[in-house]
Write a protein that holds these residues in place. Structure first.
Motif, PDB file in Angstrom:
ATOM      1  N   VAL A  50      -7.569  21.179  -6.790  1.00  9.05           N
ATOM      2  CA  VAL A  50      -6.262  21.168  -6.117  1.00  9.05           C
ATOM      3  C   VAL A  50      -5.363  20.081  -6.702  1.00  9.05           C
ATOM      4  N   PHE A  51      -5.894  18.875  -6.837  1.00  5.73           N
ATOM      5  CA  PHE A  51      -5.087  17.793  -7.413  1.00  5.73           C
ATOM      6  C   PHE A  51      -4.818  18.035  -8.899  1.00  5.73           C
ATOM      7  N   GLY A  52      -5.754  18.685  -9.578  1.00  4.45           N
ATOM      8  CA  GLY A  52      -5.534  19.014 -10.982  1.00  4.45           C
ATOM      9  C   GLY A  52      -4.420  20.023 -11.175  1.00  4.45           C
ATOM     10  N   VAL A  53      -4.304  20.973 -10.253  1.00  2.00           N
ATOM     11  CA  VAL A  53      -3.210  21.949 -10.314  1.00  2.00           C
ATOM     12  C   VAL A  53      -1.867  21.243 -10.167  1.00  2.00           C
ATOM     13  N   VAL A  54      -1.795  20.321  -9.211  1.00  2.00           N
ATOM     14  CA  VAL A  54      -0.544  19.569  -9.021  1.00  2.00           C
ATOM     15  C   VAL A  54      -0.213  18.774 -10.281  1.00  2.00           C
ATOM     16  N   ALA A  55      -1.200  18.104 -10.861  1.00  4.82           N
ATOM     17  CA  ALA A  55      -0.966  17.331 -12.083  1.00  4.82           C
ATOM     18  C   ALA A  55      -0.602  18.238 -13.245  1.00  4.82           C
ATOM     19  N   GLY A  56      -1.244  19.404 -13.347  1.00  2.87           N
ATOM     20  CA  GLY A  56      -0.931  20.328 -14.425  1.00  2.87           C
ATOM     21  C   GLY A  56       0.492  20.850 -14.354  1.00  2.87           C
ATOM     22  N   ILE A  57       0.959  21.150 -13.128  1.00  2.00           N
ATOM     23  CA  ILE A  57       2.338  21.616 -12.959  1.00  2.00           C
ATOM     24  C   ILE A  57       3.329  20.517 -13.338  1.00  2.00           C
ATOM     25  N   LEU A  58       3.044  19.283 -12.913  1.00  2.00           N
ATOM     26  CA  LEU A  58       3.946  18.172 -13.231  1.00  2.00           C
ATOM     27  C   LEU A  58       3.957  17.881 -14.736  1.00  2.00           C
ATOM     28  N   LEU A  59       2.793  17.875 -15.368  1.00  2.00           N
ATOM     29  CA  LEU A  59       2.727  17.599 -16.804  1.00  2.00           C
ATOM     30  C   LEU A  59       3.397  18.690 -17.618  1.00  2.00           C
ATOM     31  N   ALA A  60       3.188  19.937 -17.212  1.00  2.00           N
ATOM     32  CA  ALA A  60       3.828  21.041 -17.917  1.00  2.00           C
ATOM     33  C   ALA A  60       5.351  20.950 -17.808  1.00  2.00           C
ATOM     34  N   ALA A  61       5.858  20.528 -16.645  1.00  2.00           N
ATOM     35  CA  ALA A  61       7.304  20.383 -16.469  1.00  2.00           C
ATOM     36  C   ALA A  61       7.845  19.226 -17.295  1.00  2.00           C
ATOM     37  N   LEU A  62       7.074  18.148 -17.417  1.00  2.00           N
ATOM     38  CA  LEU A  62       7.538  16.990 -18.177  1.00  2.00           C
ATOM     39  C   LEU A  62       7.470  17.216 -19.681  1.00  2.00           C
ATOM     40  N   VAL A  63       6.388  17.850 -20.128  1.00  2.00           N
ATOM     41  CA  VAL A  63       6.200  18.057 -21.575  1.00  2.00           C
ATOM     42  C   VAL A  63       7.170  19.106 -22.100  1.00  2.00           C
ATOM     43  N   GLY A  64       7.293  20.205 -21.346  1.00  2.00           N
ATOM     44  CA  GLY A  64       8.222  21.251 -21.755  1.00  2.00           C
ATOM     45  C   GLY A  64       7.855  21.848 -23.101  1.00  2.00           C
ATOM     46  N   ARG A  65       8.762  21.782 -24.074  1.00  2.00           N
ATOM     47  CA  ARG A  65       8.542  22.373 -25.387  1.00  2.00           C
ATOM     48  C   ARG A  65       8.049  21.367 -26.429  1.00  2.00           C
ATOM     49  N   HIS A  66       7.675  20.188 -26.019  1.00  2.00           N
ATOM     50  CA  HIS A  66       7.168  19.187 -26.954  1.00  2.00           C
ATOM     51  C   HIS A  66       5.702  19.501 -27.271  1.00  2.00           C
ATOM     52  N   THR A  67       5.514  20.295 -28.293  1.00  2.00           N
ATOM     53  CA  THR A  67       4.183  20.825 -28.593  1.00  2.00           C
ATOM     54  C   THR A  67       3.186  19.730 -28.933  1.00  2.00           C
ATOM     55  N   TRP A  68       3.572  18.815 -29.804  1.00  2.00           N
ATOM     56  CA  TRP A  68       2.637  17.785 -30.240  1.00  2.00           C
ATOM     57  C   TRP A  68       2.288  16.831 -29.115  1.00  2.00           C
ATOM     58  N   THR A  69       3.249  16.569 -28.236  1.00  2.00           N
ATOM     59  CA  THR A  69       2.947  15.726 -27.072  1.00  2.00           C
ATOM     60  C   THR A  69       1.940  16.407 -26.161  1.00  2.00           C
ATOM     61  N   ALA A  70       2.146  17.691 -25.932  1.00  2.00           N
ATOM     62  CA  ALA A  70       1.209  18.445 -25.102  1.00  2.00           C
ATOM     63  C   ALA A  70      -0.178  18.486 -25.739  1.00  2.00           C
ATOM     64  N   PHE A  71      -0.222  18.668 -27.053  1.00  2.00           N
ATOM     65  CA  PHE A  71      -1.508  18.706 -27.760  1.00  2.00           C
ATOM     66  C   PHE A  71      -2.237  17.369 -27.635  1.00  2.00           C
ATOM     67  N   PHE A  72      -1.510  16.269 -27.781  1.00  2.00           N
ATOM     68  CA  PHE A  72      -2.114  14.942 -27.652  1.00  2.00           C
ATOM     69  C   PHE A  72      -2.643  14.725 -26.230  1.00  2.00           C
ATOM     70  N   LEU A  73      -1.878  15.140 -25.232  1.00  2.00           N
ATOM     71  CA  LEU A  73      -2.320  14.978 -23.849  1.00  2.00           C
ATOM     72  C   LEU A  73      -3.546  15.836 -23.553  1.00  2.00           C
ATOM     73  N   VAL A  74      -3.630  17.008 -24.170  1.00  2.00           N
ATOM     74  CA  VAL A  74      -4.819  17.848 -23.999  1.00  2.00           C
ATOM     75  C   VAL A  74      -6.061  17.127 -24.507  1.00  2.00           C
ATOM     76  N   LEU A  75      -5.935  16.490 -25.681  1.00  2.00           N
ATOM     77  CA  LEU A  75      -7.069  15.739 -26.219  1.00  2.00           C
ATOM     78  C   LEU A  75      -7.452  14.575 -25.309  1.00  2.00           C
ATOM     79  N   VAL A  76      -6.451  13.888 -24.765  1.00  2.00           N
ATOM     80  CA  VAL A  76      -6.725  12.782 -23.855  1.00  2.00           C
ATOM     81  C   VAL A  76      -7.441  13.273 -22.602  1.00  2.00           C
ATOM     82  N   LEU A  77      -6.994  14.396 -22.057  1.00  2.00           N
ATOM     83  CA  LEU A  77      -7.617  14.933 -20.850  1.00  2.00           C
ATOM     84  C   LEU A  77      -9.033  15.431 -21.120  1.00  2.00           C
ATOM     85  N   ILE A  78      -9.270  15.984 -22.308  1.00  2.00           N
ATOM     86  CA  ILE A  78     -10.630  16.409 -22.654  1.00  2.00           C
ATOM     87  C   ILE A  78     -11.560  15.196 -22.727  1.00  2.00           C
TER      88      ILE A  78
END
Length: 257
Positions: A50-78
């Motif tokens: 549940v908390f991960g869904v909230v964080a995922g929605i917020l991160l997706a809204a903040l990252v938007g179309r910044h592909t490399w930023t999203a990719f870096f955050l994915v690695l950090v979350l993994i």
């Protein structure tokens, strides 16, 4: 039984992502041995999701179309997912779900409906696991903890007797393996008492008693390991010598108690 219920219910929620419910059902059974442990694990997975869904929605809204930023955050979350796996199952579930939100953003398949569906499938899978555990070969927490308590006491006695015997001049034994078996038994007991010591439990007296017993056994195990470590130094340490009177004093104390 749990998988059958999860497949049927998951198909009703989504014909494409029904496997989320089945996966949750299987995961709540891993490394658990009682109905109470399954209930606690299912609750923690649902809370983290549940908390991960909230964080995922917020991160997706903040990252938007910044592909490399999203990719870096994915690695950090993994990394955070694997790092927190041994520490907290709730945190691991949180980072997994937050990572999925960013991953869907990278794949251009993101939608908040998908993340909400994950919560629904997770709740369904956890419920199916608890129902199956309660109806098919149920194992009560009391029975499980009593069995493990006997095992811990046996391992504690074995380590203590072997260490005292060696300090009394007896033959050297493998105290390290006995100490490891004691630690393993104590760890199993600590895990089995989680349903009793969980903060949301309504049985506060049992929670207090369980915490007291586990803390007392951990103290005993600490001193038993210290005694075994001293016995291990006996052949090589010049300031430590065998004392045949140790066995006699131990017998006298046992007879008195």
């Amino acid at each position: 039984m749990g998988s059958t219920l999860a497949i049927a219910g998951g198909e009703l929620l989504s014909s494409q992502r029904w496997y989320w419910a089945v996966l949750t059902c299987w995961i709540v059974f891993l490394n658990t041995a009682s109905t109470g442990e399954i209930l606690v694990k299912g609750y923690r997975r649902l809370l983290g999701t549940v908390f991960g869904v909230v964080a995922g929605i917020l991160l997706a809204a903040l990252v938007g179309r910044h592909t490399w930023t999203a990719f870096f955050l994915v690695l950090v979350l993994i990394f955070a997912m694997f790092y927190t796996a041994p520490l907290s199952y709730t945190l691991m579930s949180f980072f997994v779900t937050a990572m999925l939100g960013l991953l869907y953003t990278l794949l251009h398949t993101y939608s908040w409906e998908v993340l909400v569906l994950r919560v629904q499938e997770t709740a369904l899978g956890a419920a199916c696991g608890v129902v199956a555990a309660a109806l098919v070969l149920p194992v009560k927490t009391d029975r499980r903890t009593n069995e493990l308590l006997v095992t811990v006491l046996k391992r504690l006695a074995e380590v203590t007797e072997a260490a005292v015997g060696q300090l009394s001049g007896g033959p050297a034994g493998d105290l390290l393996d006995k100490a490891r078996e004691l630690d393993q038994a104590l760890g199993d007991l600590r895990s089995a008492t989680q349903p009793l010591t969980h903060p949301v439990t309504l049985l506060r007296n049992r929670r207090t008693n369980a915490r007291y017993v586990v803390a007392l056994l951990e103290t005993c195990a600490y001193h038993a390991r210290a005694l075994a470590a001293t016995a291990e130094l006996l052949p090589t340490h010049p300031s430590i010598a065998a004392d045949p009177g140790c066995a006699g004093r131990r017998g006298a104390r046992s007879a008195t108690s």
